[in-house]
Design a protein around this motif. Sequence first.
Motif, PDB file in Angstrom:
ATOM      1  N   LYS A   1      91.453 123.269  30.391  1.00 56.31           N
ATOM      2  CA  LYS A   1      90.629 123.119  29.183  1.00 56.31           C
ATOM      3  C   LYS A   1      89.240 122.604  29.543  1.00 56.31           C
ATOM      4  O   LYS A   1      88.226 123.042  28.996  1.00 56.31           O
ATOM      5  N   MET A   2      89.226 121.674  30.483  1.00 56.78           N
ATOM      6  CA  MET A   2      87.947 121.089  30.901  1.00 56.78           C
ATOM      7  C   MET A   2      87.052 122.160  31.553  1.00 56.78           C
ATOM      8  O   MET A   2      85.866 122.277  31.226  1.00 56.78           O
ATOM      9  N   THR A   3      87.652 122.956  32.456  1.00 53.83           N
ATOM     10  CA  THR A   3      86.850 123.982  33.149  1.00 53.83           C
ATOM     11  C   THR A   3      86.432 125.088  32.185  1.00 53.83           C
ATOM     12  O   THR A   3      85.338 125.639  32.306  1.00 53.83           O
ATOM     13  N   GLU A   4      87.335 125.412  31.220  1.00 49.01           N
ATOM     14  CA  GLU A   4      86.963 126.420  30.222  1.00 49.01           C
ATOM     15  C   GLU A   4      85.749 125.951  29.420  1.00 49.01           C
ATOM     16  O   GLU A   4      84.818 126.715  29.139  1.00 49.01           O
ATOM     17  N   GLY A   5      85.773 124.663  29.033  1.00 52.26           N
ATOM     18  CA  GLY A   5      84.647 124.102  28.282  1.00 52.26           C
ATOM     19  C   GLY A   5      83.368 124.129  29.093  1.00 52.26           C
ATOM     20  O   GLY A   5      82.300 124.530  28.598  1.00 52.26           O
TER      21      GLY A   5
ATOM     22  N   ARG B   1      90.857 128.843  37.334  1.00 55.67           N
ATOM     23  CA  ARG B   1      91.948 128.416  36.439  1.00 55.67           C
ATOM     24  C   ARG B   1      93.188 128.255  37.290  1.00 55.67           C
ATOM     25  O   ARG B   1      93.342 128.930  38.300  1.00 55.67           O
ATOM     26  N   ILE B   2      94.099 127.372  36.867  1.00 51.91           N
ATOM     27  CA  ILE B   2      95.316 127.181  37.663  1.00 51.91           C
ATOM     28  C   ILE B   2      96.541 127.355  36.785  1.00 51.91           C
ATOM     29  O   ILE B   2      96.484 127.141  35.571  1.00 51.91           O
ATOM     30  N   HIS B   3      97.657 127.741  37.417  1.00 52.11           N
ATOM     31  CA  HIS B   3      98.907 127.901  36.672  1.00 52.11           C
ATOM     32  C   HIS B   3      99.435 126.523  36.265  1.00 52.11           C
ATOM     33  O   HIS B   3      99.428 125.599  37.066  1.00 52.11           O
TER      34      HIS B   3
ATOM     35  N   VAL C   1      96.720 122.443  44.846  1.00 48.55           N
ATOM     36  CA  VAL C   1      96.021 123.496  44.088  1.00 48.55           C
ATOM     37  C   VAL C   1      94.941 122.862  43.208  1.00 48.55           C
ATOM     38  O   VAL C   1      93.812 123.343  43.132  1.00 48.55           O
ATOM     39  N   LEU C   2      95.295 121.762  42.562  1.00 47.29           N
ATOM     40  CA  LEU C   2      94.317 121.051  41.723  1.00 47.29           C
ATOM     41  C   LEU C   2      93.126 120.579  42.553  1.00 47.29           C
ATOM     42  O   LEU C   2      91.971 120.712  42.142  1.00 47.29           O
ATOM     43  N   SER C   3      93.440 120.073  43.744  1.00 44.23           N
ATOM     44  CA  SER C   3      92.386 119.567  44.611  1.00 44.23           C
ATOM     45  C   SER C   3      91.433 120.705  45.033  1.00 44.23           C
ATOM     46  O   SER C   3      90.208 120.561  44.988  1.00 44.23           O
ATOM     47  N   GLN C   4      92.041 121.850  45.418  1.00 40.90           N
ATOM     48  CA  GLN C   4      91.207 122.995  45.821  1.00 40.90           C
ATOM     49  C   GLN C   4      90.359 123.502  44.650  1.00 40.90           C
ATOM     50  O   GLN C   4      89.202 123.882  44.816  1.00 40.90           O
TER      51      GLN C   4
ATOM     52  N   GLU D   1     106.296 117.684  34.702  1.00 40.49           N
ATOM     53  CA  GLU D   1     105.654 117.518  33.394  1.00 40.49           C
ATOM     54  C   GLU D   1     104.255 116.917  33.536  1.00 40.49           C
ATOM     55  O   GLU D   1     103.301 117.345  32.893  1.00 40.49           O
ATOM     56  N   GLU D   2     104.149 115.911  34.442  1.00 41.29           N
ATOM     57  CA  GLU D   2     102.856 115.241  34.613  1.00 41.29           C
ATOM     58  C   GLU D   2     101.821 116.226  35.175  1.00 41.29           C
ATOM     59  O   GLU D   2     100.677 116.279  34.721  1.00 41.29           O
ATOM     60  N   ILE D   3     102.265 117.009  36.175  1.00 42.71           N
ATOM     61  CA  ILE D   3     101.350 117.979  36.798  1.00 42.71           C
ATOM     62  C   ILE D   3     100.969 119.059  35.783  1.00 42.71           C
ATOM     63  O   ILE D   3      99.819 119.505  35.725  1.00 42.71           O
ATOM     64  N   ARG D   4     101.941 119.477  34.977  1.00 42.70           N
ATOM     65  CA  ARG D   4     101.688 120.526  33.979  1.00 42.70           C
ATOM     66  C   ARG D   4     100.622 120.054  32.985  1.00 42.70           C
ATOM     67  O   ARG D   4      99.693 120.787  32.653  1.00 42.70           O
ATOM     68  N   LYS D   5     100.763 118.797  32.541  1.00 37.49           N
ATOM     69  CA  LYS D   5      99.776 118.251  31.594  1.00 37.49           C
ATOM     70  C   LYS D   5      98.406 118.145  32.248  1.00 37.49           C
ATOM     71  O   LYS D   5      97.378 118.462  31.644  1.00 37.49           O
ATOM     72  N   LEU D   6      98.416 117.686  33.499  1.00 36.58           N
ATOM     73  CA  LEU D   6      97.156 117.546  34.225  1.00 36.58           C
ATOM     74  C   LEU D   6      96.488 118.916  34.392  1.00 36.58           C
ATOM     75  O   LEU D   6      95.267 119.052  34.208  1.00 36.58           O
ATOM     76  N   SER D   7      97.287 119.932  34.723  1.00 40.85           N
ATOM     77  CA  SER D   7      96.750 121.287  34.893  1.00 40.85           C
ATOM     78  C   SER D   7      96.182 121.800  33.578  1.00 40.85           C
ATOM     79  O   SER D   7      95.132 122.444  33.541  1.00 40.85           O
TER      80      SER D   7
END
Length: 466
Positions: free
Chosen positions: A230-234, A212-214, A196-199, A219-225
């Motif tokens: 935040k990055m895409t919102e900015g 935006r992604i869920h 999902v992150l890649s897409q 935990e690592e994936i959640r933090k990365l998401s």
Amino acid sequence: MALRLKESTFFKTIKFKLSALFCSFTITLSILAGVTFYDYKKDFLFNQLKENAGTLSKNLAINAGAALLDSDEMQLSVLVFTELKNPSVLSAAILDHEGKALIHSDIKKIGDAVLPENSFQEKLDIPKENQLKEIKPIFVNGKKIGTALLTMDISPVLKKVDTLKMGLFTATLAFICFGCYLIIHVIGNLLEPLGVLSQAAVKIGHGDLSVRIHENGGEEIRKLSNVFNKMTEGLDHANRNAEEGYLQSVMALSAAVEASDPYTRGHCDRVAYYSEQIALHMEMDKAFVKKLVLAGQLHDLGKIGVDKEILCKPGHLDSDEFDHIARHPMIAWQILESVQFLTKERDIIIVHHERFDGKGYPKGLCGDQICPAGKILAVADCYDAMTSNRPYRRHMDEKKALEIIKGERGKQFDPDIVNAFLEAHAFFEDRESLDKRLEISSRGRVWCYDETFSEADQNTNLAVLN
Ligand SMILES: [Fe+2]
């Protein structure tokens, strides 16, 4: 070619590599376990047969000792034929000290030397003719006086081994298939958030900053998401600010064009309003209406590049002057050419002077070569032009304007759009109150941009992939 590229990309994915690794591991382990169990079970069955044969031959040797010493052939025959009652025993014999058969269940072999070359079968290899020969020496008072010989049938054991082989093969194959399926499924689930992150990253690469992604998964994936969102919102926020600034500049440019000509003041806002009413009457979707309204407000932007004297000339234009003014759709297109977020509006504006019969400009498009929004804009533009004062004439009354538009049905305008316009016209706000309202609404321009990026649009993002 495209398929080959896709396949090669798939083989490079982490999912494929991990799945291949674990599946290979599972296949190897399954085969090793199957082969080991097969060998163990086969050895067990042959050992069982050999032990049985050893016990039987030992008993025969013990029981035959006294009868052999007394040369009691009757007793020896009874002992030999008693052994045949066991279904696993093919033949039995009592041999003398020279190895010749004194008594044999097969009478033809009496007197023959029937000892096998290898006295004791050390190995459990399958003997020839599916037979296992077991011999035991007969001792009396510590002296060997003969030999007991038993020939065992190993066919039942071989059948059991064959059945075992087939069963193990089927079970191993089923285990491998199930194991590989489970591995691929589990790895797929674990790596799904990465997919999902890649897409999402690919979509952003193509300019879609609404992604935006869920924030789920480990935990690592959640933090990365979370960081990704935040990055895409900015980026999205910065991009909107830039787009809004650009749009306000373009709006100001368009307003400046109108302001320079007292006769066309308010024209773009009214055209936007009429276009909106026609589109709503035709039940066009919300996104279509928004783009059409914005195109209506910007449709004469290209007049910035038209000589003001020609633009405001009272009286008819000669052909050169007309050609000069006819450049304005193309000039608007060129101004908006590099503006990604106004692509649709630009494509509507460029055709607002095209005609249904193909006699318009700049390209002479006809019929369905002109987009529906462009056809609506053309009717709205013409209607407002006819009902407004111009340097070369006073405004027409409503009735005459409607008659002219009806007369152009199938010529200048698409008949369906004319019909929709005539039906929607009954609900148009009257000109006086419309002009008053548009002035109060600060030319109605900022609200149009805000609605172009409503929250509803933001929801069309990668969230659906989860
Ligand atoms: Fe125009």
